[in-house]
Design a protein around this motif. Structure first.
Motif, mmCIF file in Angstrom:
data_model
loop_
_atom_site.group_PDB
_atom_site.id
_atom_site.type_symbol
_atom_site.label_atom_id
_atom_site.label_comp_id
_atom_site.label_asym_id
_atom_site.label_seq_id
_atom_site.Cartn_x
_atom_site.Cartn_y
_atom_site.Cartn_z
ATOM 1 N N LEU A 133 0.825 -1.210 0.000
ATOM 2 C CA LEU A 133 0.000 0.000 0.000
ATOM 3 C C LEU A 133 0.859 1.261 0.000
ATOM 4 N N LEU A 134 2.026 1.174 0.632
ATOM 5 C CA LEU A 134 2.977 2.281 0.677
ATOM 6 C C LEU A 134 4.355 1.762 0.276
ATOM 7 N N PHE A 135 5.197 2.669 -0.225
ATOM 8 C CA PHE A 135 6.508 2.263 -0.735
ATOM 9 C C PHE A 135 7.588 3.182 -0.169
ATOM 10 N N PRO A 136 8.469 2.660 0.710
ATOM 11 C CA PRO A 136 9.490 3.502 1.347
ATOM 12 C C PRO A 136 10.757 3.629 0.506
ATOM 13 N N HIS A 137 11.439 4.732 0.702
ATOM 14 C CA HIS A 137 12.698 4.972 -0.008
ATOM 15 C C HIS A 137 13.592 5.835 0.870
ATOM 16 N N GLN A 138 14.811 5.360 1.141
ATOM 17 C CA GLN A 138 15.765 6.123 1.937
ATOM 18 C C GLN A 138 16.619 6.997 1.022
ATOM 19 N N LYS A 139 16.740 8.244 1.404
ATOM 20 C CA LYS A 139 17.536 9.173 0.611
ATOM 21 C C LYS A 139 18.169 10.204 1.537
ATOM 22 N N ASP A 140 19.503 10.231 1.551
ATOM 23 C CA ASP A 140 20.233 11.202 2.386
ATOM 24 C C ASP A 140 19.774 11.133 3.841
ATOM 25 N N ASN A 141 19.641 9.903 4.329
ATOM 26 C CA ASN A 141 19.216 9.654 5.713
ATOM 27 C C ASN A 141 17.813 10.176 6.005
ATOM 28 N N LYS A 142 17.053 10.414 4.956
ATOM 29 C CA LYS A 142 15.654 10.790 5.096
ATOM 30 C C LYS A 142 14.792 9.645 4.574
ATOM 31 N N LEU A 143 13.599 9.540 5.112
ATOM 32 C CA LEU A 143 12.668 8.519 4.639
ATOM 33 C C LEU A 143 11.628 9.153 3.730
ATOM 34 N N VAL A 144 11.567 8.656 2.518
ATOM 35 C CA VAL A 144 10.546 9.082 1.566
ATOM 36 C C VAL A 144 9.502 7.972 1.495
ATOM 37 N N ILE A 145 8.253 8.312 1.705
ATOM 38 C CA ILE A 145 7.176 7.327 1.593
ATOM 39 C C ILE A 145 6.334 7.689 0.375
ATOM 40 N N GLU A 146 6.405 6.861 -0.633
ATOM 41 C CA GLU A 146 5.660 7.121 -1.860
ATOM 42 C C GLU A 146 4.270 6.497 -1.761
ATOM 43 N N ILE A 147 3.284 7.282 -2.135
ATOM 44 C CA ILE A 147 1.883 6.870 -2.049
ATOM 45 C C ILE A 147 1.351 6.649 -3.458
ATOM 46 N N PRO A 148 0.992 5.425 -3.823
ATOM 47 C CA PRO A 148 0.493 5.187 -5.184
ATOM 48 C C PRO A 148 -0.811 5.935 -5.435
ATOM 49 N N LYS A 149 -0.973 6.393 -6.653
ATOM 50 C CA LYS A 149 -2.143 7.208 -6.985
ATOM 51 C C LYS A 149 -3.446 6.424 -6.847
ATOM 52 N N GLU A 150 -3.368 5.082 -6.892
ATOM 53 C CA GLU A 150 -4.579 4.263 -6.769
ATOM 54 C C GLU A 150 -5.104 4.193 -5.331
ATOM 55 N N LEU A 151 -4.255 4.532 -4.357
ATOM 56 C CA LEU A 151 -4.625 4.331 -2.954
ATOM 57 C C LEU A 151 -5.763 5.234 -2.468
ATOM 58 N N PRO A 152 -5.757 6.549 -2.743
ATOM 59 C CA PRO A 152 -6.856 7.396 -2.244
ATOM 60 C C PRO A 152 -8.233 6.929 -2.705
ATOM 61 N N GLU A 153 -8.339 6.540 -3.971
ATOM 62 C CA GLU A 153 -9.630 6.058 -4.480
ATOM 63 C C GLU A 153 -10.034 4.763 -3.776
ATOM 64 N N ALA A 154 -9.052 3.888 -3.562
ATOM 65 C CA ALA A 154 -9.344 2.631 -2.871
ATOM 66 C C ALA A 154 -9.786 2.885 -1.432
ATOM 67 N N LEU A 155 -9.191 3.888 -0.789
ATOM 68 C CA LEU A 155 -9.603 4.234 0.572
ATOM 69 C C LEU A 155 -11.044 4.720 0.601
ATOM 70 N N ASN A 156 -11.443 5.470 -0.408
ATOM 71 C CA ASN A 156 -12.838 5.914 -0.494
ATOM 72 C C ASN A 156 -13.776 4.733 -0.711
ATOM 73 N N ASP A 157 -13.364 3.801 -1.584
ATOM 74 C CA ASP A 157 -14.167 2.594 -1.807
ATOM 75 C C ASP A 157 -14.292 1.797 -0.514
ATOM 76 N N PHE A 158 -13.196 1.760 0.230
ATOM 77 C CA PHE A 158 -13.192 1.029 1.498
ATOM 78 C C PHE A 158 -14.221 1.616 2.458
ATOM 79 N N ASN A 159 -14.268 2.930 2.547
ATOM 80 C CA ASN A 159 -15.204 3.584 3.465
ATOM 81 C C ASN A 159 -16.660 3.400 3.040
#
Length: 429
Positions: A133-159
């Motif tokens: 559901l989420l995709f992490p990426h480490q960059k310069d000792n920072k954490l980047v969490i990438e959110i797929p564009k399909e997730l918000p719509e799926a969250l609405n369907d879930f609700n």
């Protein structure tokens, strides 16, 4: 949707939360480069092959090591896109709400070290990454969490899927899984099917239904942070790690005890509870414990785990003495604690006994088989107290050893270990 990633969170901040699941999932799943676009397929393509294989393993998807990376990505993309709403249903209400807040919040808010923020990383982040559901990426000792564009719509369907058939199916499967974990500690997928049949005895489970059970059991296990010691078994998160769970499973297989079969009402109870905390025995142990510890929540969690495992009293006392989690002031306190622990263990369904109580096993099994007093056994059915129990005195006092004493037991009285034998023929030898 707002900015699809969080880019200003320091890895050290995550480590300060002190949750091993967070750091381990970042190490296991780390995009080797930012995704080209914010689609599920592009994010999967940014994983290494090993991460793709791990992701497939957690989600019960068959990938071959010999496949090209492109074929792996296409297979996972198809599966994840089709089952996105279903995988969200594996999260409980709190997890899904926290995920929705995170996805919809402003990126600057996501970086704040708030209680909600910490709850997200503890309760949601490891499961969401393993579920794709989420995709992490480490960059310069920072954490980047990438959110797929399909997730918000799926969250609405879930609700909007409160009355959806899949929702009810996953809800009941979740009840069966949690009841099984609470009763047995470790259970196979076939046992989960048996428990699901208790909820739906009228249902004729087709091969398609069984496949659905296997798939969603895996996603539910991820959401609950359960272990998978083997491909076809699920273990409680009360175990320290997969190795600990495997050792326990070997001990169970060696004992050949028949699993306790709960009624439907019992299954529904154990889906919500591991113990009956309203029982007189539990209340008595809790009352004693509150007098001898300043860390009740930690101490009771340790005690509950050892109760379920059927650990030796000496093993429990050793762990409780670490960092002075529990501190006894007198022999009388030791004796009361030991006796209340034994009294409670006689009443509960032990993992070590395959969900049976001692009374259940006494009816079906000769005592010589039930409790052979094998000193080489890692986990005994009965937590026989040692004659000498170590404990630390109050602050600034040296450690010492106190002889545990309790009410004198007559040689012809029943043994307090719960074996059913007379004391002189059991622990009084």
């Amino acid at each position: 949707m707002n900015d699809p990633m969080i880019t200003d969170l320091n890895i050290a901040q995550l480590k300060s939360i002190k949750n091993l699941s967070i750091t381990s999932v970042i190490a296991e799943f780390d995009l080797y480069s930012p995704a080209k676009n914010n689609s599920i397929k592009d994010m999967l393509a940014a994983y290494r092959k090993k991460s793709l294989l791990d992701l497939a393993y957690y989600n019960f998807i068959d990938l071959k090591k010999s496949w090209t990376k492109s074929k792996m990505v296409d297979t996972l993309t198809e599966q994840f896109t089709e089952t996105l709403t279903g995988r969200l249903l594996a999260l409980d209400r709190e997890q899904s709400d926290l995920l929705k807040q995170f996805v919809e919040s402003d990126p600057t808010i996501r970086n704040e070290q708030t209680r909600v923020h910490q709850l997200f990383f503890i309760r949601v982040f490891p499961a969401a990454v393993k579920l794709g559901l989420l995709f992490p990426h480490q960059k310069d000792n920072k954490l980047v969490i990438e959110i797929p564009k399909e997730l918000p719509e799926a969250l609405n369907d879930f609700n909007n899927s409160e009355n959806d058939e899949l929702n009810y199916f996953i809800r009941d499967l979740d009840l069966a899984l949690k009841a099984g974990i609470h009763l047995y500690g470790i259970l196979s997928y076939s046992k989960i099917v048996d428990l699901y049949r208790i909820l739906h005895p009228e249902m004729d489970l087709s091969n398609a239904s069984l496949s659905k059970i296997f798939y969603y059991t895996s996603t539910l296990a991820i959401a609950h942070s359960y272990f998978q010691p083997t491909v076809m078994t699920i273990a409680s998160d009360r175990f320290d790690n997969e190795f600990h769970a495997e050792m326990f499973m070997e001990a169970l297989n060696h004992d050949h005890k028949e699993d306790y079969k709960p009624s439907k009402d019992e299954l529904l109870f154990y889906a919500k509870h591991t113990f009956d905390r309203r029982s007189a025995e539990y209340k008595q142990l809790s009352k004693i414990l509150r007098k001898i510890t300043d860390d009740y929540d930690i101490a009771i969690s340790i005690i509950e785990t050892h109760l379920l495992l059927g650990s030796r009293m000496s093993i429990l006392m050793e762990e409780l003495s670490e960092d002075d989690t529990v501190v006894f002031n007198s022999e009388k306190e030791v004796g009361k604690f030991v006796q209340s622990y034994i009294d409670l263990q006689k009443k509960i369904r032990l993992w070590r006994n395959a969900g049976n109580t001692f009374q259940d096993l006494k009816k079906a099994t000769p005592y010589s088989v039930l409790n052979p007093h094998n000193e080489q056994t890692m986990l005994d059915e009965t937590p026989l107290p040692s004659n000498v129990i170590p404990f630390s005195a109050r602050a600034n006092k040296p450690n010492k050893t106190i002889q545990a004493t309790s009410k004198k037991i007559g040689r012809n009285e029943p043994c307090p270990c719960g074996s059913g034998l007379k004391y002189k023929k059991c622990c009084g030898r």
